[in-house]
Design a protein around this motif. Sequence first.
Motif, PDB file in Angstrom:
ATOM      1  N   SER A   2       0.659  -1.119  -0.172  1.00 16.09           N
ATOM      2  CA  SER A   2       0.059  -0.100   0.113  1.00 16.09           C
ATOM      3  C   SER A   2       0.844   1.347  -0.118  1.00 16.09           C
ATOM      4  CB  SER A   2      -0.939   0.025   1.204  1.00 16.09           C
ATOM      5  OG  SER A   2      -0.012   0.250   2.525  1.00 16.09           O
ATOM      6  N   ASN A   3       0.040   2.274  -0.262  1.00 16.70           N
ATOM      7  CA  ASN A   3       0.897   3.536  -0.389  1.00 16.70           C
ATOM      8  C   ASN A   3       1.373   4.270   1.028  1.00 16.70           C
ATOM      9  OD1 ASN A   3       0.830   3.943  -3.177  1.00 16.70           O
ATOM     10  ND2 ASN A   3      -0.928   5.324  -3.082  1.00 16.70           N
ATOM     11  N   LEU A   4       0.657   3.475   1.892  1.00 11.41           N
ATOM     12  CA  LEU A   4       0.946   3.952   3.363  1.00 11.41           C
ATOM     13  C   LEU A   4       2.116   3.243   3.568  1.00 11.41           C
ATOM     14  CD1 LEU A   4       0.319   5.638   5.895  1.00 11.41           C
ATOM     15  CD2 LEU A   4      -1.170   3.660   6.677  1.00 11.41           C
ATOM     16  N   ASN A   5       2.330   2.060   3.398  1.00 10.89           N
ATOM     17  CA  ASN A   5       3.569   1.395   3.736  1.00 10.89           C
ATOM     18  C   ASN A   5       4.874   1.659   3.077  1.00 10.89           C
ATOM     19  OD1 ASN A   5       2.533  -0.469   5.558  1.00 10.89           O
ATOM     20  ND2 ASN A   5       1.884  -2.106   3.855  1.00 10.89           N
ATOM     21  N   LYS A   6       4.662   2.286   1.728  1.00 10.33           N
ATOM     22  CA  LYS A   6       5.708   2.926   1.192  1.00 10.33           C
ATOM     23  C   LYS A   6       6.058   4.081   1.670  1.00 10.33           C
ATOM     24  CE  LYS A   6       4.389   0.775  -3.455  1.00 10.33           C
ATOM     25  NZ  LYS A   6       4.003   1.184  -4.783  1.00 10.33           N
ATOM     26  N   THR A   7       5.175   5.012   2.117  1.00 10.49           N
ATOM     27  CA  THR A   7       5.483   6.161   2.852  1.00 10.49           C
ATOM     28  C   THR A   7       6.172   5.976   4.147  1.00 10.49           C
ATOM     29  OG1 THR A   7       3.248   7.174   1.790  1.00 10.49           O
ATOM     30  CG2 THR A   7       4.394   8.487   3.812  1.00 10.49           C
ATOM     31  N   ASP A   8       5.767   4.921   5.082  1.00  9.86           N
ATOM     32  CA  ASP A   8       6.296   4.517   6.209  1.00  9.86           C
ATOM     33  C   ASP A   8       7.747   4.101   5.938  1.00  9.86           C
ATOM     34  OD1 ASP A   8       4.320   5.202   7.555  1.00  9.86           O
ATOM     35  OD2 ASP A   8       3.541   3.184   8.136  1.00  9.86           O
ATOM     36  N   ASP A   9       8.034   3.458   4.952  1.00 10.10           N
ATOM     37  CA  ASP A   9       9.341   3.178   4.375  1.00 10.10           C
ATOM     38  C   ASP A   9      10.200   4.048   4.092  1.00 10.10           C
ATOM     39  OD1 ASP A   9       8.688   0.347   5.058  1.00 10.10           O
ATOM     40  OD2 ASP A   9       8.429  -0.205   2.742  1.00 10.10           O
ATOM     41  N   VAL A  10       9.824   5.198   3.482  1.00  7.35           N
ATOM     42  CA  VAL A  10      10.481   6.207   2.840  1.00  7.35           C
ATOM     43  C   VAL A  10      10.811   6.794   4.272  1.00  7.35           C
ATOM     44  CG1 VAL A  10      10.407   8.604   1.831  1.00  7.35           C
ATOM     45  CG2 VAL A  10       9.776   6.493   0.562  1.00  7.35           C
ATOM     46  N   ILE A  11       9.730   7.212   5.168  1.00  7.24           N
ATOM     47  CA  ILE A  11      10.319   8.077   6.468  1.00  7.24           C
ATOM     48  C   ILE A  11      11.356   7.246   7.553  1.00  7.24           C
ATOM     49  CG2 ILE A  11       9.035   8.770   8.573  1.00  7.24           C
ATOM     50  CD1 ILE A  11       6.523   9.235   6.762  1.00  7.24           C
ATOM     51  N   PHE A  12      10.750   5.895   7.410  1.00  6.08           N
ATOM     52  CA  PHE A  12      11.880   4.991   8.241  1.00  6.08           C
ATOM     53  C   PHE A  12      13.252   5.350   7.668  1.00  6.08           C
ATOM     54  CE2 PHE A  12      14.088   1.239   9.424  1.00  6.08           C
ATOM     55  CZ  PHE A  12      13.746   1.012  10.561  1.00  6.08           C
ATOM     56  N   ASN A  13      13.206   5.137   6.432  1.00  3.91           N
ATOM     57  CA  ASN A  13      14.831   5.052   5.863  1.00  3.91           C
ATOM     58  C   ASN A  13      15.181   6.690   6.042  1.00  3.91           C
ATOM     59  OD1 ASN A  13      14.869   2.680   5.074  1.00  3.91           O
ATOM     60  ND2 ASN A  13      13.721   3.015   2.809  1.00  3.91           N
ATOM     61  N   ILE A  18      19.138   9.846   9.180  1.00  3.92           N
ATOM     62  CA  ILE A  18      19.516  10.752  10.509  1.00  3.92           C
ATOM     63  C   ILE A  18      20.469  10.132  11.647  1.00  3.92           C
ATOM     64  CG2 ILE A  18      18.666  12.015  12.502  1.00  3.92           C
ATOM     65  CD1 ILE A  18      16.257  12.882  10.642  1.00  3.92           C
ATOM     66  N   CYS A  19      19.887   8.757  11.810  1.00  2.00           N
ATOM     67  CA  CYS A  19      20.664   7.923  12.976  1.00  2.00           C
ATOM     68  C   CYS A  19      22.091   7.568  12.815  1.00  2.00           C
ATOM     69  CB  CYS A  19      20.014   6.789  13.567  1.00  2.00           C
ATOM     70  SG  CYS A  19      18.316   7.384  14.057  1.00  2.00           S
ATOM     71  N   ASP A  20      22.214   7.428  11.369  1.00  2.00           N
ATOM     72  CA  ASP A  20      23.389   6.874  11.008  1.00  2.00           C
ATOM     73  C   ASP A  20      24.541   7.871  10.405  1.00  2.00           C
ATOM     74  OD1 ASP A  20      22.337   4.159  11.112  1.00  2.00           O
ATOM     75  OD2 ASP A  20      22.157   3.911   9.079  1.00  2.00           O
ATOM     76  N   GLU A  21      24.124   9.163  10.439  1.00  2.00           N
ATOM     77  CA  GLU A  21      24.907  10.220  10.247  1.00  2.00           C
ATOM     78  C   GLU A  21      26.018  10.190  11.212  1.00  2.00           C
ATOM     79  OE1 GLU A  21      27.056  12.285   8.432  1.00  2.00           O
ATOM     80  OE2 GLU A  21      25.398  11.957   7.149  1.00  2.00           O
ATOM     81  N   LYS A  22      27.365  10.240  10.923  1.00  3.89           N
ATOM     82  CA  LYS A  22      28.382  10.343  11.943  1.00  3.89           C
ATOM     83  C   LYS A  22      28.749  11.937  11.783  1.00  3.89           C
ATOM     84  CE  LYS A  22      28.750   5.936  12.335  1.00  3.89           C
ATOM     85  NZ  LYS A  22      27.792   5.425  12.849  1.00  3.89           N
ATOM     86  N   ASP A  23      28.596  12.516  10.947  1.00  3.32           N
ATOM     87  CA  ASP A  23      28.757  14.035  11.163  1.00  3.32           C
ATOM     88  C   ASP A  23      27.884  15.022  11.688  1.00  3.32           C
ATOM     89  OD1 ASP A  23      28.717  17.231  10.139  1.00  3.32           O
ATOM     90  OD2 ASP A  23      30.559  16.385   9.215  1.00  3.32           O
ATOM     91  N   ASP A  24      28.093  15.433  12.878  1.00  3.58           N
ATOM     92  CA  ASP A  24      27.002  16.009  13.586  1.00  3.58           C
ATOM     93  C   ASP A  24      26.315  17.171  13.018  1.00  3.58           C
ATOM     94  OD1 ASP A  24      27.236  14.398  16.013  1.00  3.58           O
ATOM     95  OD2 ASP A  24      28.644  15.690  17.078  1.00  3.58           O
ATOM     96  N   GLU A  25      27.084  18.006  11.926  1.00  2.00           N
ATOM     97  CA  GLU A  25      26.367  19.171  11.243  1.00  2.00           C
ATOM     98  C   GLU A  25      25.408  18.492  10.376  1.00  2.00           C
ATOM     99  OE1 GLU A  25      29.085  22.143   9.990  1.00  2.00           O
ATOM    100  OE2 GLU A  25      30.255  22.053  11.904  1.00  2.00           O
TER     101      GLU A  25
END
Length: 96
Positions: A2-13, A18-25
């Motif tokens: 569903s589009n909702l699942n696709k949207t959730d996947d985009v948001i999750f990614n 953000i979580c994986d970014e090592k550079d604070d800036e």
Amino acid sequence: MSNLNKTDDVIFNFFKQICDEKDDEKCVKLGNDWIKAMENNLDNMEAQLEQADKIKHKKDINNNRDHLNSLKNKSSTEWREYATQCMIEIMENKRA
């Protein structure tokens, strides 16, 4: 899927990025980009509403704007914590 699942996947990614970014800036920039995108979405949705619906949904719209404003000026640590919590909520909602 569903589009909702696709949207959730985009948001999750996006939050994972953000979580994986090592550079604070860069992490903070990603978070601020998120705010801008969500503000644009709210503006677009509000612009498409009829006046009666704007009145009906005004409280929800204002609550969303307040939430976005509360995210401004977060540190990279705070962004990573917020993004992690959002990812957890997305995963819990998928199981429900």
